[in-house]
Design an enzyme around this catalytic site. Structure first.
Site, PDB file in Angstrom:
ATOM      1  N   THR A 165       0.785  -1.043  -0.062  1.00  0.00           N
ATOM      2  CA  THR A 165      -0.038   0.032   0.006  1.00  0.00           C
ATOM      3  C   THR A 165       0.930   1.411   0.124  1.00  0.00           C
ATOM      4  O   THR A 165       1.580   1.484   0.931  1.00  0.00           O
ATOM      5  CB  THR A 165      -1.101   0.050   1.200  1.00  0.00           C
ATOM      6  OG1 THR A 165      -1.741  -1.252   1.215  1.00  0.00           O
ATOM      7  CG2 THR A 165      -1.674   1.324   1.306  1.00  0.00           C
ATOM      8  N   LYS A 210      -1.710   7.555   8.328  1.00  0.00           N
ATOM      9  CA  LYS A 210      -0.946   7.574   7.246  1.00  0.00           C
ATOM     10  C   LYS A 210      -1.728   7.551   5.869  1.00  0.00           C
ATOM     11  O   LYS A 210      -1.703   8.205   4.817  1.00  0.00           O
ATOM     12  CB  LYS A 210       0.149   6.594   7.024  1.00  0.00           C
ATOM     13  CG  LYS A 210       1.397   7.000   6.181  1.00  0.00           C
ATOM     14  CD  LYS A 210       2.157   5.518   5.933  1.00  0.00           C
ATOM     15  CE  LYS A 210       1.157   4.557   4.883  1.00  0.00           C
ATOM     16  NZ  LYS A 210       2.080   3.391   4.563  1.00  0.00           N
ATOM     17  N   LYS A 228      -7.026   1.241  -3.585  1.00  0.00           N
ATOM     18  CA  LYS A 228      -6.805   0.791  -2.191  1.00  0.00           C
ATOM     19  C   LYS A 228      -6.867   1.639  -1.053  1.00  0.00           C
ATOM     20  O   LYS A 228      -7.531   1.167  -0.124  1.00  0.00           O
ATOM     21  CB  LYS A 228      -5.086   0.243  -2.050  1.00  0.00           C
ATOM     22  CG  LYS A 228      -4.628  -0.109  -0.890  1.00  0.00           C
ATOM     23  CD  LYS A 228      -5.113  -1.343  -0.447  1.00  0.00           C
ATOM     24  CE  LYS A 228      -4.628  -1.530   1.237  1.00  0.00           C
ATOM     25  NZ  LYS A 228      -5.405  -2.717   2.052  1.00  0.00           N
TER      26      LYS A 228
END
Lengths: 295, 295
Positions: free
Chosen positions: B97, B242, B173
């Site tokens: 990711t 994040k 994602k």
């Protein structure tokens, strides 16, 4: 099975529910403000009343499925209202989406008359009502819930019990509507981010609703939102705003901050300001496209 | 089946994925910064490299599963990096990711060397990786996707194709992670409203996740949130923040306002400020309880 029950409110939701009760063998006494909607029920054997109280048998069960708090008060109170005739031991099974505050007041009013107020708001669209696929949240005194148990199982595919405080079923119901609107905003933001990156919205919809979000809320509304096709109107933006504001009123009363609900209230209000009040509430996501400078 | 592929990054996710490739008959050349994690793979037949480039066969396939953008750049670039050795026709299958911006840059870098960068970030926790139950979003040049097709089907239960721009798979994602966090905030607000009205949070959870929201995202996280039991830690709040900030960066770059994502960024930041950065990200919902003045 020849119990007679009252049924007040024969709109989009109430009408198919009443039909299902007739089919299940109940005798119905019906009342609706607009008399034309009682026609086929009378043909099917229901008795028609000219006032709400005419639908009520002393000590019996009466169901209400009306549009909002005001309509519930109108059919319940006053000389013509159902409460004037319900009498000791009678059960008012209130299946409308109303505010927890109104439910609380109603429960008190009924208890003062030695009768019962059971809140049983339903989850599902008119098609689900017709197909007996509703989900029902119920709350009220145990003996009254016992009495309406079979009726609820005729009307829905599942019943969830939230205790003796009638208002709690309404808190659950408006929370569900908040969660639906929140899912719509979430998908709208994600799909729009994708679209502005050149991704096909429907591909995102397909992946999410086949995997992590493979459930009716996302599948039903997600398709509309991905395709930006908001027809037909199931539940309009005005009604959506009303429910989100019930959530916020309840949150304020309970001192429970809900930033997502606040955002949704503003989002729906903006949609209404842009002339979309009568459009399906999933069209709240058009506001996300507007803000992103796209169609 | 005796194709040799490289595998870089043997953490919680990468390790079970590498095991599954060995079981499926692939020969592996592995690299991990912490060499101890390669031990059992070497016993199972994998070759170990001392630099990332040692995992790469000229013109072959190399998979990376690393923690973040910096780690991806570290194993890719420089003299020891995989790109120095991948060569024309080689495929870098990047399953981490990372940000869409990094994916975009990586795809360009690889194309300059006549090799391919395929983004294929995965959805699922380490248990899902072990059980080959991952969902995978893939994007990259068609011929490269064709070459890794079987590998992806060994690693996951479903693959969704988002075209030739590698970055698009990463947009999808991070959008999924945004949607998960959004579902958590939504449930937290609804359950807390219920709780402050005297309703059992787990009863709300049960109704919603058996009806409108009967899907993995709500069932998995909803149980934790309803019970306020956030153990064990699967994905911590620092990592959650994040990813939400990657969403907001991407939204800013694309000019696509996302008020829910903004709210989630602040919610997670507040959780970290309160010392919960290493806790599971579902514990972001404790901030809702805090704000409501309850435990």
């Amino acid at each position: 099975m020849s119990e007679t029950i009252g049924f007040i409110g024969l709109g989009n939701m109430g009408h198919p529910m009443a039909i299902n009760l007739l089919k299940a063998g109940y005798n119905l006494r019906v009342y609706n403000r607009d008399i034309s909607k009682t026609q086929d029920l009378v043909v099917a054997g229901a008795k028609r009343g000219v006032r709400p109280r005419d639908a009520v048998e002393h000590g019996g069960i009466v169901i209400t499925v009306v549009a909002n708090d005001e309509a519930l008060e109108a059919v319940t109170s006053g000389n013509d209202g159902l409460l004037a005739h319900l009498g000791p031991g009678g059960v008012h099974l209130s299946m409308s989406t109303v505010s927890p505050a109104t439910a609380r007041k109603m429960q008190q009013l009924h208890e003062q008359q030695d009768c019962f107020y059971v809140a049983a708001p339903v989850f599902g669209r008119p098609e689900a009502a017709a197909a007996r696929q509703l989900w029902i949240a119920v709350a009220g005194k145990a003996e009254a819930k016992q009495r309406v148990h079979r009726i609820l199982n005729v009307l829905g595919q599942g019943v969830f019990d939230f205790g003796e405080e009638a208002a709690n079923a309404n808190v659950v119901k408006i929370s569900a509507n908040f969660m639906l609107a929140s899912a719509m905003e979430t998908m709208g933001e994600a799909f729009t981010l994708g679209e502005k990156n050149g991704i096909d919205r429907t591909k995102m919809y397909e992946m999410f609703t086949q995997t992590l979000f493979a459930c009716p809320a996302y599948q039903t509304y997600g398709k509309r939102i991905a395709e930006k096709n908001f027809e037909p109107v199931g539940f309009n933006m005005q009604l959506g705003l009303k429910d989100i504001n019930l959530v916020l009123d309840s949150a304020k009363a309970a001192q429970s901050p809900m930033p997502f609900a606040s955002q949704l209230s503003n989002r729906l209000l903006a949609g209404i300001a842009r002339g979309r009040g009568e459009r399906d509430w999933s069209e709240l996501t058009r506001g996300i496209s507007d803000d992103a400078g796209i169609e």
